[in-house]
Each structure stands twice: as C-alpha cells, then as structure tokens.
Design an enzyme around this catalytic site. Structure first.
Site, PDB file in Angstrom:
ATOM      1  N   LYS A   1      -1.172  -2.824 -10.918  1.00 13.90           N
ATOM      2  CA  LYS A   1      -1.526  -3.987 -11.644  1.00 13.90           C
ATOM      3  C   LYS A   1      -2.495  -3.433 -12.815  1.00 13.90           C
ATOM      4  O   LYS A   1      -2.728  -2.264 -12.937  1.00 13.90           O
ATOM      5  CB  LYS A   1      -2.208  -4.961 -10.869  1.00 13.90           C
ATOM      6  CG  LYS A   1      -1.338  -5.436  -9.621  1.00 13.90           C
ATOM      7  CD  LYS A   1      -2.073  -6.163  -8.655  1.00 13.90           C
ATOM      8  CE  LYS A   1      -1.411  -6.817  -7.617  1.00 13.90           C
ATOM      9  NZ  LYS A   1      -2.229  -7.686  -6.703  1.00 13.90           N
TER      10      LYS A   1
ATOM     11  N   PHE B   1      -4.376 -20.143  -6.573  1.00 10.65           N
ATOM     12  CA  PHE B   1      -4.754 -19.021  -7.406  1.00 10.65           C
ATOM     13  C   PHE B   1      -3.423 -18.529  -8.140  1.00 10.65           C
ATOM     14  O   PHE B   1      -3.643 -17.620  -9.014  1.00 10.65           O
ATOM     15  CB  PHE B   1      -4.958 -17.573  -6.213  1.00 10.65           C
ATOM     16  CG  PHE B   1      -3.700 -17.565  -5.327  1.00 10.65           C
ATOM     17  CD1 PHE B   1      -2.660 -16.571  -5.510  1.00 10.65           C
ATOM     18  CD2 PHE B   1      -3.899 -17.887  -4.146  1.00 10.65           C
ATOM     19  CE1 PHE B   1      -1.509 -16.344  -4.787  1.00 10.65           C
ATOM     20  CE2 PHE B   1      -2.834 -17.661  -3.140  1.00 10.65           C
ATOM     21  CZ  PHE B   1      -1.866 -16.927  -3.482  1.00 10.65           C
TER      22      PHE B   1
ATOM     23  N   ARG C   1       3.322  -0.114   2.681  1.00 13.24           N
ATOM     24  CA  ARG C   1       2.401  -1.226   2.989  1.00 13.24           C
ATOM     25  C   ARG C   1       1.182  -0.563   3.879  1.00 13.24           C
ATOM     26  O   ARG C   1       0.192  -1.222   3.514  1.00 13.24           O
ATOM     27  CB  ARG C   1       3.190  -2.225   4.062  1.00 13.24           C
ATOM     28  CG  ARG C   1       4.436  -2.983   3.372  1.00 13.24           C
ATOM     29  CD  ARG C   1       3.816  -3.744   2.024  1.00 13.24           C
ATOM     30  NE  ARG C   1       2.748  -4.959   2.471  1.00 13.24           N
ATOM     31  CZ  ARG C   1       2.205  -5.569   1.614  1.00 13.24           C
ATOM     32  NH1 ARG C   1       2.374  -5.618   0.372  1.00 13.24           N
ATOM     33  NH2 ARG C   1       1.331  -6.457   1.872  1.00 13.24           N
TER      34      ARG C   1
ATOM     35  N   THR D   1      -4.840  -6.858   1.786  1.00 11.71           N
ATOM     36  CA  THR D   1      -4.880  -7.441   0.502  1.00 11.71           C
ATOM     37  C   THR D   1      -6.334  -7.461  -0.221  1.00 11.71           C
ATOM     38  O   THR D   1      -6.558  -7.239  -1.195  1.00 11.71           O
ATOM     39  CB  THR D   1      -4.384  -8.985   0.378  1.00 11.71           C
ATOM     40  OG1 THR D   1      -2.725  -8.852   0.837  1.00 11.71           O
ATOM     41  CG2 THR D   1      -4.261  -9.773  -0.863  1.00 11.71           C
TER      42      THR D   1
ATOM     43  N   ARG E   1      -6.044   0.303  -1.498  1.00 13.24           N
ATOM     44  CA  ARG E   1      -6.807  -0.727  -1.560  1.00 13.24           C
ATOM     45  C   ARG E   1      -8.244  -0.265  -0.961  1.00 13.24           C
ATOM     46  O   ARG E   1      -9.111  -0.660  -1.710  1.00 13.24           O
ATOM     47  CB  ARG E   1      -6.218  -1.925  -1.350  1.00 13.24           C
ATOM     48  CG  ARG E   1      -5.068  -2.461  -2.047  1.00 13.24           C
ATOM     49  CD  ARG E   1      -4.621  -3.887  -1.761  1.00 13.24           C
ATOM     50  NE  ARG E   1      -3.553  -4.434  -2.339  1.00 13.24           N
ATOM     51  CZ  ARG E   1      -2.598  -5.303  -1.906  1.00 13.24           C
ATOM     52  NH1 ARG E   1      -2.585  -5.712  -0.600  1.00 13.24           N
ATOM     53  NH2 ARG E   1      -1.617  -5.612  -2.694  1.00 13.24           N
TER      54      ARG E   1
ATOM     55  N   ASN F   1      -6.918  -5.816  -6.895  1.00 15.96           N
ATOM     56  CA  ASN F   1      -6.851  -4.955  -5.706  1.00 15.96           C
ATOM     57  C   ASN F   1      -5.796  -3.921  -6.020  1.00 15.96           C
ATOM     58  O   ASN F   1      -5.148  -3.279  -5.212  1.00 15.96           O
ATOM     59  CB  ASN F   1      -6.279  -5.802  -4.581  1.00 15.96           C
ATOM     60  CG  ASN F   1      -5.031  -6.391  -4.870  1.00 15.96           C
ATOM     61  OD1 ASN F   1      -4.310  -6.536  -5.714  1.00 15.96           O
ATOM     62  ND2 ASN F   1      -4.684  -7.277  -3.835  1.00 15.96           N
TER      63      ASN F   1
ATOM     64  N   HIS G   1       0.548  -3.883  -6.221  1.00 12.06           N
ATOM     65  CA  HIS G   1       1.477  -4.761  -5.526  1.00 12.06           C
ATOM     66  C   HIS G   1       2.513  -3.896  -4.887  1.00 12.06           C
ATOM     67  O   HIS G   1       3.086  -3.041  -5.310  1.00 12.06           O
ATOM     68  CB  HIS G   1       2.198  -5.686  -6.230  1.00 12.06           C
ATOM     69  CG  HIS G   1       3.544  -6.367  -5.801  1.00 12.06           C
ATOM     70  ND1 HIS G   1       3.327  -7.538  -4.920  1.00 12.06           N
ATOM     71  CD2 HIS G   1       4.841  -6.077  -5.738  1.00 12.06           C
ATOM     72  CE1 HIS G   1       4.552  -7.982  -4.459  1.00 12.06           C
ATOM     73  NE2 HIS G   1       5.562  -7.029  -4.941  1.00 12.06           N
TER      74      HIS G   1
END
Length: 150
Positions: free
Chosen positions: A9, A57, A85, A91, A102, A112, A115
């Site tokens: 991100k 959000f 994952r 998250t 993360r 964070n 994705h």
C-alpha cells in the site's frame, strides 16, 4: 501452482519497504511472477474494495489507496494464499504477531503496509482485476526442485 495477489500500500511504498517485503516472500520460497508500480484509479479502488462499500471506513480506504503509488504483485507457490496470509499477519498491526509483515512493519489499522488475497477465489478475482494475462510470467525457478516435494 497456486497464485495470489499482494499489494504494498502507499504507506509501504513511501516508507521504502517494497524490497524488504519482496525479500521476505522470496526467502520463504515464493516466486514473484508479476509486479508493477502504479497509481490506483478511483474506479479500480472502488471495484477492489467493493465488498466494503457499506462500511464506515470505505471512503477513507479508497481515498488512501489512491493517494500515492502502490506496488501490485502476483506471487506463486504451494498453498500460497495461506502462506502469505500467515506471513502478513492480522489486519491490526498491534494484534499481529512479531515476525509477520504487519507485526514488524505496520503502524495502524489504516497504515498496515500490505494487502493480500484472503482466499483462492479472491486471488483469482483480484489478479484478473489488476493484471492482464500477458503481464504474468511463467517460468521455472532454479531452486524449485529444492523447495517442493514431488
């Protein structure tokens, strides 16, 4: 071999974490088969996060993801959705285990860093949204015989 979609991100790109994250993935034996820096259009962001459209959000998420470049990528490996994952972590970075991306690099829920597709079905949908078939490579890495049992 299974594929998944990952996106570093804007916060991860701005903090210069792209190389570290790719290194972690490659050290795990995963193979990068596609990747590109891009500024995300509002339309693509809305499509990608469409499942969250009714959540409070959503607008902030779309605004954030379109605010600066991201690094979108496709990674390949055995059980790659589950593996990534687990590598990414929860998250909320304050709840993510140390050693996860993360847990080590994320700052807040909204910042964070990364994705990752949450299922094989999501991965297929997200890969087709972000990449054209000719943008993905098919190749055998030199170390594959050492990574996977026959």
């Amino acid at each position: 071999m299974e594929r998944t979609f990952l996106m570093i991100k804007p916060d991860g790109v701005q903090r210069k974490l792209v190389g570290e994250i790719i290194t972690r993935l490659e050290k795990k034996g995963l193979k990068l088969v596609g990747g590109k820096f891009m500024t995300v259009s509002k339309e693509k962001a809305e499509t990608h996060y469409g499942e969250h459209a009714d959540k409070p959000f959503y607008e902030g998420l779309v605004s954030f993801i379109t605010s600066a470049p991201v690094f979108a990528m496709v990674v390949e490996g055995e059980n790659v959705v589950e593996v990534t994952r687990n590598m990414i972590g929860k998250t909320n970075p304050t709840e993510a285990a140390p050693g996860t991306i993360r847990g080590d690099l994320g700052l807040t829920v909204g910042r964070n860093v990364i994705h990752g597709s949450d299922s094989v079905e999501s991965a297929k949908r997200e890969i087709s949204l972000w990449f054209e078939p000719n943008e993905l490579s098919v190749y055998t890495a030199n170390d594959e015989e050492w990574l996977y049992e026959n």
